[in-house]
Design an enzyme around this catalytic site. Structure first.
Site, PDB file in Angstrom:
ATOM      1  N   CYS A 146       0.863  -1.219  -0.100  1.00  0.00           N
ATOM      2  CA  CYS A 146       0.228   0.029   0.054  1.00  0.00           C
ATOM      3  C   CYS A 146       0.954   1.236  -0.062  1.00  0.00           C
ATOM      4  O   CYS A 146       1.674   1.513  -1.032  1.00  0.00           O
ATOM      5  CB  CYS A 146      -0.865  -0.096   1.172  1.00  0.00           C
ATOM      6  SG  CYS A 146      -2.128   1.062   1.170  1.00  0.00           S
TER       7      CYS A 146
ATOM      8  N   HIS B 208      -3.481  -5.680   1.241  1.00  0.00           N
ATOM      9  CA  HIS B 208      -2.732  -5.758   2.270  1.00  0.00           C
ATOM     10  C   HIS B 208      -2.616  -7.394   3.043  1.00  0.00           C
ATOM     11  O   HIS B 208      -3.675  -7.897   3.554  1.00  0.00           O
ATOM     12  CB  HIS B 208      -3.386  -5.166   3.542  1.00  0.00           C
ATOM     13  CG  HIS B 208      -3.136  -3.577   3.483  1.00  0.00           C
ATOM     14  ND1 HIS B 208      -2.338  -2.901   4.334  1.00  0.00           N
ATOM     15  CD2 HIS B 208      -3.794  -2.583   2.639  1.00  0.00           C
ATOM     16  CE1 HIS B 208      -2.345  -1.713   3.947  1.00  0.00           C
ATOM     17  NE2 HIS B 208      -3.471  -1.467   3.201  1.00  0.00           N
TER      18      HIS B 208
ATOM     19  N   GLU C  79      -1.194  -8.768   5.133  1.00  0.00           N
ATOM     20  CA  GLU C  79      -1.122  -8.818   6.817  1.00  0.00           C
ATOM     21  C   GLU C  79      -2.530  -8.856   7.301  1.00  0.00           C
ATOM     22  O   GLU C  79      -2.804  -9.403   8.353  1.00  0.00           O
ATOM     23  CB  GLU C  79      -0.238  -7.768   7.266  1.00  0.00           C
ATOM     24  CG  GLU C  79      -0.821  -6.518   7.569  1.00  0.00           C
ATOM     25  CD  GLU C  79      -0.718  -5.695   6.293  1.00  0.00           C
ATOM     26  OE1 GLU C  79      -0.461  -6.174   5.111  1.00  0.00           O
ATOM     27  OE2 GLU C  79      -1.160  -4.371   6.163  1.00  0.00           O
TER      28      GLU C  79
END
Lengths: 86, 220
Positions: free
Chosen positions: B87, B195, B197
């Site tokens: 990002c 993302h 994560e």
């Protein structure tokens, strides 16, 4: 002896890069009765004072700043306006 | 040996702890690095996390590129070290010219925070080396400036050299050629808008991001 120069850098999106902000503004204008507006492009303007030996040196410095930092050449164009500090 | 992943904290980063947590969860060891550090210590991989580094002043990533640690990150990348920008981290990698192109405002000017289906386009990258071309992954996006832009020439180079790592199934932001992530020629530097994560635990609705992080830390 160094002099001071007034600088305006206008950063705008390069031609061919879609400008969603400009488009949104363009679409909103007729609602206020402003018809016949086209080609709205949104950019930003940076104003500052630079010290340089002469105008050529000042322009050279500002061009280098634009290239390395103030604009992203992938998506942006710059227009530099520069003159002796008044 | 446990792979150590350094996650760089810039003022305004906000996904660094999520990345550390997710890296730990897949068997690596995440640690935070401060943007004013001049060295990366002994980490085996670097992640530039999401957020708003330096307030996104001037342009996203424009200021972060000048943070002291970026010299070390650049050297590490040039020496073949794995560097992943997620990002805002992707935006920083393009500003630092470690990856080509730029990220611009989403088409439609909406901040997008939603699940996204990605298609793996290249497996020659530190994130996708465990996967197959055509694999579909569910990984969320969360951005305002994720619209990947590049010249026709750069796009041709990306295509000819298999440098597009991920595309969107349904392009949410107007990105050129549906691009969600790209890599450098060696595949050790990868930038992506989604993302991983945030998709590293079943509680979060998807574990597809964990597959990518496992690739990063070299676990099969």
């Amino acid at each position: 002896m160094s002099k001071e120069f007034d600088v305006i850098v206008e950063v705008s999106l390069r031609e061919g890069i879609a400008d969603p902000e400009g488009l949104t503004i363009e679409r909103a204008l007729p609602a206020l009765g402003f018809n016949g507006v086209s080609d709205v492009r949104v950019g930003k303007s940076l104003r500052f004072v630079v010290e340089a030996s002469d105008e050529r040196d000042a322009r050279h410095q500002v061009e280098s700043m634009c290239e390395r930092f103030l604009a992203n050449p992938v998506i942006e164009d710059v227009e530099i306006t520069l003159g002796p500090l008044t | 040996m446990t792979t150590r992943v350094g996650v760089v904290v810039f003022p305004g980063s906000n996904c660094e702890h999520d990345v550390v947590e997710a890296v730990d969860a897949v068997g690596g060891s995440g640690e935070l690095l401060w943007h004013k550090d001049n060295s990366l210590g002994d980490v085996d991989a670097v992640v530039l996390p999401g957020g708003f580094a330096h307030g996104d002043y001037l342009r996203t990533g424009a200021m972060a590129r000048f943070s002291p640690i970026m010299d070390a990150v650049t050297r590490f990348a040039q020496d073949g070290g794995p560097v992943v920008g997620i990002c805002n981290g992707f935006q920083i990698l393009t500003e630092a010219q470690l990856l080509p192109g730029a990220l611009y405002k989403n088409q439609g000017l909406k901040f997008l925070c939603q699940p996204a289906v990605l298609r793996v386009e290249s497996t020659d990258s530190v994130l996708t080396r465990r996967l197959n071309v055509g694999d579909e992954l569910n990984v969320p996006i969360n951005h305002f400036e994720g619209n990947y832009v590049c010249s026709e020439e750069i796009l041709a180079v990306l295509r000819e050299n298999d440098l597009i790592v991920f595309t969107y199934h349904d392009n949410p932001n107007g990105a050129t050629a549906d691009i969600a992530g790209i890599r450098n020629e060696n595949g050790n530097v990868v930038g992506l808008m989604p993302h991983p994560e945030r998709a590293a635990h079943s509680l979060l609705g998807s574990t597809d991001g964990a597959l990518l992080l496992k690739g990063l830390i070299g676990i099969d």
